[in-house]
Design an enzyme around this catalytic site. Structure first.
Site, PDB file in Angstrom:
ATOM      1  NE  ARG A 196     -26.091  13.090  -5.107  1.00  0.00           N
ATOM      2  CZ  ARG A 196     -25.445  12.347  -4.224  1.00  0.00           C
ATOM      3  NH1 ARG A 196     -24.399  12.836  -3.586  1.00  0.00           N
ATOM      4  NH2 ARG A 196     -25.828  11.111  -3.979  1.00  0.00           N
TER       5      ARG A 196
ATOM      6  CE1 TYR B  97     -13.799   2.943  -8.292  1.00  0.00           C
ATOM      7  CE2 TYR B  97     -16.188   3.131  -8.323  1.00  0.00           C
ATOM      8  CZ  TYR B  97     -15.042   2.517  -7.859  1.00  0.00           C
ATOM      9  OH  TYR B  97     -15.124   1.475  -6.969  1.00  0.00           O
TER      10      TYR B  97
ATOM     11  CG  ASP C  16      -2.111   0.906   1.106  1.00  0.00           C
ATOM     12  OD1 ASP C  16      -1.923   2.130   0.880  1.00  0.00           O
ATOM     13  OD2 ASP C  16      -3.242   0.413   1.239  1.00  0.00           O
TER      14      ASP C  16
ATOM     15  CG  HIS D 129     -18.856   5.263   1.603  1.00  0.00           C
ATOM     16  ND1 HIS D 129     -18.038   4.214   1.951  1.00  0.00           N
ATOM     17  CD2 HIS D 129     -18.649   5.451   0.273  1.00  0.00           C
ATOM     18  CE1 HIS D 129     -17.374   3.781   0.888  1.00  0.00           C
ATOM     19  NE2 HIS D 129     -17.729   4.525  -0.135  1.00  0.00           N
TER      20      HIS D 129
END
Length: 323
Positions: A277, A139, A31, A185
């Site tokens: 949205r 994405y 990572d 989230h």
């Protein structure tokens, strides 16, 4: 087995790494810590701080690894729209570097953390693996491209690959939870109001064709998600790329999520109603019928458990003003 977990300092990756360690596997986490947290890497595993391009080949070079679980990615939809080139470079480019390092090292098993965003605005609900893939963001497009690459590597290089497509992950697992910056989230943002970090929740649209007028989305507990990855690891078959959706089959509305958060926290959680949205579908729910039929996986933990676990984790963190 000896396993490489890319992105294993992130929310989902660290949870899966912890489950792998608990199951007796040898785990190495790779990572770059650009969004992950070193303290989330589970005890008993090794952390290598590097990007996939710079670190994967060196880590895998000794030929001792049995498989890879791949979580490393940039995953904020809005940012991907603003910076598409960056997302293609980071998600697809880094993944291809990983796959090539695996090929050279003779590591042919991989479980990939994909996304149901590969489907875009679905034609059917719940979404099945046979439905068209038409992502509406860079994405989702990068994740679909990685899925496509894995199919090629399975066919041409004998990889045994499994892609897991899911929407919203929630909850916490043994002290591991969401610490995103920025946080996108829903559940984490609603709980931030209950903690006093935000004054209100923005509710985008109340006139959707759903039972209460708010969008319906799929939620899976991070512990259930981890179990699916362990099952997928054992299902990797040389020369084959399997794709599975992970979902509840029904989903929960935004208003329902807010109400459960109120119940768990005892906080009124003020809401500010905003216009819809652009591009938000009314319902996004994935079917997990295929993975249940083939691997025996099903989501076991309900929304109340997800919120309760997420709330316990959120309260364990220092207030932003204290960090």
């Amino acid at each position: 087995m000896k396993l490489l977990v890319t992105g294993g300092a992130g929310y989902v990756g660290s949870t899966v790494a912890a489950r792998l360690v608990a199951a007796g596997h040898t785990v190495v986490v790779l990572d770059d810590l650009s969004t992950g947290h070193a303290d989330a890497v589970p005890a008993g595993s090794e952390l290598v701080v590097a990007s996939l391009r710079k670190g994967a080949a060196d880590v895998l070079a000794d030929g001792s690894f049995d498989a890879v679980l791949h979580f490393a990615a940039k995953s904020v939809t809005g940012e991907s729209v603003a910076r598409p080139g960056y997302y293609w470079d980071q998600n697809l480019g880094e993944s291809l570097a990983l796959f090539d390092a695996m090929r050279r090292a003779g590591v042919g098993r991989i479980v990939f953390s994909s996304t149901a965003a590969t489907y875009g605005n679905p034609e059917n609900t719940p979404i099945r693996e046979t439905d068209p893939t038409r992502p509406v963001s860079p994405y989702g497009a990068t994740k679909l491209a990685i899925d496509t690459a894995l199919s090629s590597y399975a066919e041409l290089h004998g990889f045994g690959a499994v892609s897991l497509r899911y929407f919203n992950v929630a909850g916490a697992h043994e002290g591991l939870g969401e610490r995103h910056e920025p946080e996108t989230h829903l559940i984490a943002n609603v709980l931030a109001v209950a903690l006093g970090h935000k004054s209100e929740v923005s509710l985008f649209g109340t006139d959707y064709p759903t039972p209460d007028g708010t969008c319906v989305r799929d939620y899976i507990h991070v512990s259930d998600l981890a179990e699916a990855h362990l099952l997928a690891l054992n299902a990797c078959e040389p020369g084959r790329h399997r794709v599975y959706n992970l979902g509840s089959g029904s989903g929960h509305s935004v208003a329902e999520v807010i109400e459960v958060c109120r119940k768990v926290t005892g906080h009124p959680i003020p809401v500010r109603t905003c216009p819809r949205r652009d591009g938000d579908p009314s319902v996004l729910v994935a079917s997990s019928e295929k993975i249940f039929r083939e691997l025996g996986w099903t989501a076991e933990r309900d929304l109340l458990t997800m919120v309760s676990d997420a709330w316990a984790f959120a309260r364990s963190l220092p207030h932003p003003d204290q960090t």
